[in-house]
Design a protein around this motif. Sequence first.
Motif, PDB file in Angstrom:
ATOM      1  N   THR A   1      11.904  18.010  -9.343  1.00 21.56           N
ATOM      2  CA  THR A   1      10.843  18.941  -8.951  1.00 21.56           C
ATOM      3  C   THR A   1      11.045  20.312  -9.563  1.00 21.56           C
ATOM      4  OG1 THR A   1      12.063  19.492  -6.921  1.00 21.56           O
ATOM      5  CG2 THR A   1      10.405  17.740  -6.777  1.00 21.56           C
ATOM      6  N   ALA A   2      12.279  20.647  -9.925  1.00 15.62           N
ATOM      7  CA  ALA A   2      12.548  21.935 -10.566  1.00 15.62           C
ATOM      8  C   ALA A   2      13.799  21.812 -11.420  1.00 15.62           C
ATOM      9  CB  ALA A   2      12.721  23.044  -9.526  1.00 15.62           C
TER      10      ALA A   2
ATOM     11  N   ASP B   1      16.067  24.353 -13.898  1.00 16.86           N
ATOM     12  CA  ASP B   1      16.311  25.695 -14.424  1.00 16.86           C
ATOM     13  C   ASP B   1      17.673  25.674 -15.092  1.00 16.86           C
ATOM     14  OD1 ASP B   1      16.500  28.374 -14.988  1.00 16.86           O
ATOM     15  OD2 ASP B   1      15.810  29.041 -13.016  1.00 16.86           O
TER      16      ASP B   1
ATOM     17  N   THR C   1      16.875  20.140  -9.418  1.00 15.03           N
ATOM     18  CA  THR C   1      16.545  19.897  -8.018  1.00 15.03           C
ATOM     19  C   THR C   1      15.617  18.703  -7.945  1.00 15.03           C
ATOM     20  OG1 THR C   1      16.720  22.257  -7.505  1.00 15.03           O
ATOM     21  CG2 THR C   1      15.576  20.864  -5.908  1.00 15.03           C
TER      22      THR C   1
ATOM     23  N   TYR D   1       7.746  20.617 -14.310  1.00 13.57           N
ATOM     24  CA  TYR D   1       8.862  20.892 -13.395  1.00 13.57           C
ATOM     25  C   TYR D   1       9.829  21.945 -13.931  1.00 13.57           C
ATOM     26  CZ  TYR D   1      10.971  17.758 -16.772  1.00 13.57           C
ATOM     27  OH  TYR D   1      11.386  17.190 -17.950  1.00 13.57           O
TER      28      TYR D   1
ATOM     29  N   ARG E   1      11.549  25.441 -15.117  1.00 18.76           N
ATOM     30  CA  ARG E   1      11.555  26.802 -14.601  1.00 18.76           C
ATOM     31  C   ARG E   1      12.346  27.703 -15.546  1.00 18.76           C
ATOM     32  NH1 ARG E   1       8.517  24.187 -12.204  1.00 18.76           N
ATOM     33  NH2 ARG E   1       8.309  23.811  -9.958  1.00 18.76           N
TER      34      ARG E   1
ATOM     35  N   ALA F   1      10.953  26.816 -18.973  1.00 15.03           N
ATOM     36  CA  ALA F   1       9.493  26.869 -18.859  1.00 15.03           C
ATOM     37  C   ALA F   1       8.900  27.686 -19.992  1.00 15.03           C
ATOM     38  CB  ALA F   1       9.089  27.453 -17.516  1.00 15.03           C
TER      39      ALA F   1
END
Length: 364
Positions: free
Chosen positions: A79-80, A82, A87, A243, A245, A249
């Motif tokens: 979901t994320a 970075d 995550t 997803y 970050r 991103a």
Amino acid sequence: MSSTDTRPTVTVLGGGYSGIKVAKALDDVADVTLVAPSDAFTHNSAAWRALVEPEWLDRIFLPYDRLLARGRFMHDRATAVDGRRVTLASGQVLEPDHLVLATGSGYPFPAKVDEPNAATARARFRQAHGELRGASRVLVIGAGPAGLELAGEIRAFHPEKAVTVVGADSDVMPGPFDQELRDELRRQLDKLGVELRLGSPVRDLPAVPPTVLGNVVVTTDDGEELTADVWYQAFGVKPATGYLRGALAAARHPDGTLRVDGQLRVAGGSGVYAVGDITDADRDGIGTAGAQAELVAANLRAHITGEGELRSYVPGPMAIAVPLGPDGGAGQLPGLDGVVGAEMIAALKGKTMLVEPWAALFDT
């Protein structure tokens, strides 16, 4: 290396063609974790065949728990992400030494299926097959390789059905292909009885959902009204990178693909690689995804073991095979001049749908 405790950790996000190749190739030298949102790999290249002939369903879904001998599979979704901090939807957080993004792209069902497990995916295919069997007239919107292949499959296995393909461009197969290939595919489609409506996009998509039996009506920009009993969407690739970050991103292009360097490392990410449909390194395709996976796996293996040299990715020559049922089709293949015809495409893909080479990876 005798203990997984001393081996570097590699997390591969995504269980498509590139993801499974990277995970499999590093299983003996790294502590590999493969994360995928379904419990089974789907051989999408045979999805159209499974739609028209459901007995193929038993061949195109391969459980991930048979892929790795030492590593682990996690039925989860990122979901994320970075940097190398991942995550998952379950709430778990992974921070591997090396991260490989292989989340691929979304595409309308049934060319690709987004289901949590193979059982629900099979049921969805069987439902779609039943809807197709009940239709007399079929509309395919999109005249690229996927749309033409689908039209060929339907006419080959269900010749009693009328099939029409609509495309916005003036010819089939827009893109970097030889005109000879387009001409040959159009010749074979005409012989199969597939109607082409080209050069005018539809004003709006049908009110009936794709793959569902109903009163399908569309109007093209030039005013022609087309009707059918069922329709399929054969366009709309969307790279799955939402997803990401932070600096990762920032590496996204407006179309969702990622900027990568020559070694397929993501811009702005230390120890983060990307392979397959989500990179800007090459055109989409199974062959491309496999070549990128092999390069990243080889470079990571060299980094982990200290043996071998790092290499950069070089896009290969144009290669495409478009089957039109088990016995038809045409393509452009490396090392061969001009366009190859039905006999070679049938032997290469049309009859086998390339199932066995991928199934072999799951024999742990």
